[in-house]
Design a protein around this motif. Sequence first.
Motif, PDB file in Angstrom:
ATOM      1  N   TRP A   1     -20.928  -7.935 101.115  1.00 13.74           N
ATOM      2  CA  TRP A   1     -19.726  -7.142 101.383  1.00 13.74           C
ATOM      3  C   TRP A   1     -19.783  -5.827 100.607  1.00 13.74           C
ATOM      4  O   TRP A   1     -19.549  -4.740 101.153  1.00 13.74           O
TER       5      TRP A   1
ATOM      6  N   PHE B   1     -20.336  -2.720 102.945  1.00 16.97           N
ATOM      7  CA  PHE B   1     -18.989  -2.189 103.182  1.00 16.97           C
ATOM      8  C   PHE B   1     -18.320  -1.858 101.850  1.00 16.97           C
ATOM      9  O   PHE B   1     -17.281  -2.425 101.496  1.00 16.97           O
TER      10      PHE B   1
ATOM     11  N   SER C   1     -14.579  -0.856 101.825  1.00 15.26           N
ATOM     12  CA  SER C   1     -13.726  -2.002 102.135  1.00 15.26           C
ATOM     13  C   SER C   1     -13.571  -2.905 100.918  1.00 15.26           C
ATOM     14  O   SER C   1     -12.476  -3.367 100.621  1.00 15.26           O
TER      15      SER C   1
ATOM     16  N   ASP D   1      -9.917  -3.373  99.738  1.00 18.96           N
ATOM     17  CA  ASP D   1      -9.336  -4.604 100.274  1.00 18.96           C
ATOM     18  C   ASP D   1      -9.324  -5.785  99.314  1.00 18.96           C
ATOM     19  O   ASP D   1      -8.625  -6.767  99.562  1.00 18.96           O
TER      20      ASP D   1
END
Length: 130
Positions: free
Chosen positions: A19, A23, A26, A30
């Motif tokens: 992740w 990303f 993100s 997030d």
Amino acid sequence: MLRAGLVVLALIQLVVGGWTLFFPASFYNDVPTVDWTPPYSEHLFRDFGSTTIGIGIVVAAAAIWLERRLVLVALIAYLSYSVTHLAFHADHLNADSPGWSAVLLAFTILSVLLPLALVPAALRRPRVAG
């Protein structure tokens, strides 16, 4: 128990690492608590992600082969990250977010306790002749 614990640790590292590597924005935006220490740096997050994947690969290899030395090295590598991660976050909790601070502290404590709990099982593994 040892293999299952190593698989859990490897999956955590591989998911978080993937992740963060693929990303990074993100992950920063997030995941609660990550943005408590700005600024965002794509370079830093991608480096962290690839390093985390590397630890995940070593832990996964230890889960596959269960060779005592490899398992101990993998657990020590995991702990070298998780202990310092816990120390940092224990000192940088967000006073205006007590709920997320408690969740963060609980997860970082577990990230130390799980690999520590696996060390005795690793030490009981027979040594490989050679």
